[in-house]
Design a protein around this motif. Structure first.
Motif, PDB file in Angstrom:
ATOM      1  N   TYR A   1       0.603-123.715 -24.941  1.00  0.00           N
ATOM      2  CA  TYR A   1      -0.368-123.630 -23.835  1.00  0.00           C
ATOM      3  C   TYR A   1       0.270-122.931 -22.798  1.00  0.00           C
ATOM      4  CZ  TYR A   1      -3.703-127.181 -25.873  1.00  0.00           C
ATOM      5  OH  TYR A   1      -4.663-127.810 -26.298  1.00  0.00           O
ATOM      6  N   LYS A   2       1.796-122.329 -23.019  1.00  0.00           N
ATOM      7  CA  LYS A   2       2.277-121.603 -21.957  1.00  0.00           C
ATOM      8  C   LYS A   2       1.652-120.434 -21.675  1.00  0.00           C
ATOM      9  CE  LYS A   2       7.050-123.645 -22.868  1.00  0.00           C
ATOM     10  NZ  LYS A   2       8.291-123.129 -23.128  1.00  0.00           N
ATOM     11  N   VAL A   3       1.498-120.170 -20.189  1.00  0.00           N
ATOM     12  CA  VAL A   3       0.909-118.904 -20.072  1.00  0.00           C
ATOM     13  C   VAL A   3       1.802-117.916 -19.265  1.00  0.00           C
ATOM     14  CG1 VAL A   3      -0.923-117.682 -18.335  1.00  0.00           C
ATOM     15  CG2 VAL A   3      -1.544-119.787 -19.750  1.00  0.00           C
ATOM     16  N   THR A   4       2.451-116.985 -19.745  1.00  0.00           N
ATOM     17  CA  THR A   4       3.262-115.980 -19.296  1.00  0.00           C
ATOM     18  C   THR A   4       2.923-114.844 -18.693  1.00  0.00           C
ATOM     19  OG1 THR A   4       4.114-115.406 -21.453  1.00  0.00           O
ATOM     20  CG2 THR A   4       5.222-117.286 -20.707  1.00  0.00           C
ATOM     21  N   GLN A   5       1.449-114.420 -19.162  1.00  0.00           N
ATOM     22  CA  GLN A   5       0.902-113.341 -18.678  1.00  0.00           C
ATOM     23  C   GLN A   5      -0.617-113.407 -18.538  1.00  0.00           C
ATOM     24  OE1 GLN A   5       2.241-109.738 -20.910  1.00  0.00           O
ATOM     25  NE2 GLN A   5       0.124-109.165 -21.387  1.00  0.00           N
ATOM     26  N   ILE A   6      -0.998-112.822 -17.486  1.00  0.00           N
ATOM     27  CA  ILE A   6      -2.430-112.958 -17.219  1.00  0.00           C
ATOM     28  C   ILE A   6      -2.929-111.598 -17.709  1.00  0.00           C
ATOM     29  CG2 ILE A   6      -4.204-113.261 -15.522  1.00  0.00           C
ATOM     30  CD1 ILE A   6      -2.711-115.638 -15.842  1.00  0.00           C
TER      31      ILE A   6
ATOM     32  N   PRO B   1      -5.115-127.797 -19.812  1.00  0.00           N
ATOM     33  CA  PRO B   1      -4.716-129.278 -19.495  1.00  0.00           C
ATOM     34  C   PRO B   1      -3.500-129.342 -18.465  1.00  0.00           C
ATOM     35  CG  PRO B   1      -3.873-128.140 -21.542  1.00  0.00           C
ATOM     36  CD  PRO B   1      -4.853-127.148 -20.969  1.00  0.00           C
ATOM     37  N   GLY B   2      -2.965-130.490 -18.402  1.00  0.00           N
ATOM     38  CA  GLY B   2      -1.870-130.729 -17.513  1.00  0.00           C
ATOM     39  C   GLY B   2      -0.681-130.344 -18.443  1.00  0.00           C
ATOM     40  N   VAL B   3       0.272-129.446 -18.041  1.00  0.00           N
ATOM     41  CA  VAL B   3       1.292-128.777 -18.799  1.00  0.00           C
ATOM     42  C   VAL B   3       2.592-129.379 -17.972  1.00  0.00           C
ATOM     43  CG1 VAL B   3       0.113-127.009 -19.905  1.00  0.00           C
ATOM     44  CG2 VAL B   3       1.142-126.621 -17.697  1.00  0.00           C
ATOM     45  N   THR B   4       3.789-129.038 -18.569  1.00  0.00           N
ATOM     46  CA  THR B   4       5.107-129.251 -17.939  1.00  0.00           C
ATOM     47  C   THR B   4       5.183-128.772 -16.671  1.00  0.00           C
ATOM     48  OG1 THR B   4       6.194-127.459 -19.048  1.00  0.00           O
ATOM     49  CG2 THR B   4       6.216-129.670 -20.395  1.00  0.00           C
ATOM     50  N   PHE B   5       6.183-129.058 -15.809  1.00  0.00           N
ATOM     51  CA  PHE B   5       6.263-128.320 -14.456  1.00  0.00           C
ATOM     52  C   PHE B   5       6.738-126.775 -14.926  1.00  0.00           C
ATOM     53  CE2 PHE B   5       5.996-132.646 -12.846  1.00  0.00           C
ATOM     54  CZ  PHE B   5       4.996-132.416 -11.671  1.00  0.00           C
ATOM     55  N   GLU B   6       7.936-126.917 -15.890  1.00  0.00           N
ATOM     56  CA  GLU B   6       8.105-125.512 -16.183  1.00  0.00           C
ATOM     57  C   GLU B   6       7.246-124.608 -16.435  1.00  0.00           C
ATOM     58  OE1 GLU B   6      11.115-123.513 -19.505  1.00  0.00           O
ATOM     59  OE2 GLU B   6      11.000-125.626 -19.449  1.00  0.00           O
ATOM     60  N   SER B   7       6.049-124.986 -17.414  1.00  0.00           N
ATOM     61  CA  SER B   7       5.200-123.960 -17.920  1.00  0.00           C
ATOM     62  C   SER B   7       4.194-123.881 -16.649  1.00  0.00           C
ATOM     63  CB  SER B   7       4.489-124.647 -18.873  1.00  0.00           C
ATOM     64  OG  SER B   7       5.261-124.855 -20.157  1.00  0.00           O
TER      65      SER B   7
END
Length: 403
Positions: free
Chosen positions: A194-199, A239-245
């Protein structure tokens, strides 16, 4: 000789007719996917009906028929586009959703639409499962990340997250009997991230301008930033992801270009401390405050770009935006401090400012990006939080492999 010629003509005619029939059976699709048109083709072998009722047997029959069809070109087109555009898994799933919608519109047959989504994601290599609830076809994917706010179940130690729970508003996942469909797709082995690193890029003409303003040291600053409503749609069911993500979700290219260079221009000539103070007060005062219960009716974390877009935001949203701005402009070490009812950020300067917080041998100064009853300076903590315990939920260090 004439008979031979006639036979050849007949053979060529039949071959031509066969090719023509195949061409008629083939169907071309095209839809807008952010800044580009996505094209793919199908043929009759992947046009499988699903109207026999919802059961494990009907799902398995649908899969067996579709699995024998010529589905590989669709998967190849999808995965090549994913690689070309470097899509994160979340955006690849949005591409699959739109593709399934073209093949089998959601509003015509929800179960068939869901089965195509599941099949395309599974054949793309992701470990997915189906389950049947009371008049529900639930679609799960394996993710080994810390995810909140969505139903899941454990299978063989794997955390299977429900991708379509939002389509069943009144389902009770704690009480409803959910029956997994026993169906194995050999190539479906990958975990979903679920990590979003690029839009993705959007069409520049799809952006609109928004006016922002705040005062800093008796000077009024006015911002015209470019924002796109599609960002809201992208994260609608996120969804709710980790604060890092969460903290590391970037801005889209157009929004970035309309904001970051302008901020850097305003910060020229300022010391690092004053520059961070400027960003803190911009984040604190350029937006109206409202908690999520009042704004959305539930807890919802906004990405930095969503915070810029929304009229109202709370402490989670401002901390994420402040973190992004400080990281992008100054790239300083930071820690996020989570209190029972609040979250804030602390920054590591060359020399600590105010009452420093020590963490892992380093001293950080609190920078409060959310409006408080008192006008807090760098290094000051709101009185109501001074004697409360907090937890460091994220530490950022430039260059660290964990960032």
């Amino acid at each position: 000789m004439k008979g031979f010629t006639r036979n050849c003509i007949s053979v060529f005619f039949l071959m031509f007719l066969s090719l023509l029939q195949q061409e008629v059976k083939a169907q071309n699709f095209a839809f807008q996917f952010y800044d580009e048109t996505f094209n793919f083709s199908t043929d009759a072998s992947v046009d499988i009906p699903f109207d026999d009722g919802l059961s494990s047997a009907s799902i398995i029959q649908f899969y067996n028929r579709l699995n024998k069809g010529n589905y590989q070109p669709i998967i190849q087109t999808l995965t090549q586009y994913k690689e070309k555009k470097q899509l994160n898994d979340w955006f690849y799933y949005q591409l699959i959703r739109k593709t399934a919608q073209q093949i089998s519109p959601k509003e015509d047959n929800y179960e068939r639409y869901t089965l195509y989504k599941w099949f395309l994601l599974a054949k793309s290599g992701y470990d997915t499962k189906l389950a049947i609830g009371p008049s529900q076809l639930l679609f799960y994917v394996w993710s080994d990340e810390d995810i909140a706010d969505i139903p899941y179940y454990l299978e063989g130690g794997k955390q299977m997250m429900c991708l379509n729970f939002h389509d069943y508003k009144y389902a009770d996942y704690a009480k409803d009997k959910i029956i997994p469909v026993k169906l194995n797709v050999p190539e479906a082995t990958k975990a979903f991230s679920y990590k979003v690193t690029q839009i993705p890029d959007f069409k520049p003409e799809d952006y609109r301008e928004k006016q922002l303003a705040f005062n800093y040291r008796q000077k009024a600053y006015h911002f015209k930033i470019k924002l796109n409503a599609d960002i809201q749609a992208i994260f609608k069911n996120y969804p709710g992801v980790t604060f890092e993500s969460y903290f590391n979700i970037p801005l889209s290219r157009e929004t970035y270009s309309s904001l970051i260079p302008y901020l850097k221009h305003n910060l020229k000539g300022m010391s690092q401390k004053k520059g961070v103070d400027y960003l803190m007060r911009f984040t604190r005062n350029a937006f109206l405050y409202e908690n999520d219960e009042q704004n959305f009716g539930k807890e919802k974390r906004l990405s930095p770009e969503q915070t810029l877009f929304q009229e109202y935001s709370d402490c989670d949203d401002r901390v994420a935006l402040f973190f992004y701005l400080v990281k992008e402009i100054y790239n300083l070490p930071m820690i996020a401090l989570l209190y029972p009812s609040h979250i804030t950020m602390a920054v590591k300067f060359d020399k600590p400012i105010g009452e420093a917080i020590e963490y892992k041998g380093e001293k950080y100064s609190v920078c409060e990006p959310t409006p408080q009853k008192k006008d807090l300076k760098i290094g000051q903590i709101a009185p109501e939080f001074q004697h409360q315990n907090f937890q460091v939920v994220y530490q950022y260090h430039p260059g660290s492999i964990n960032n």
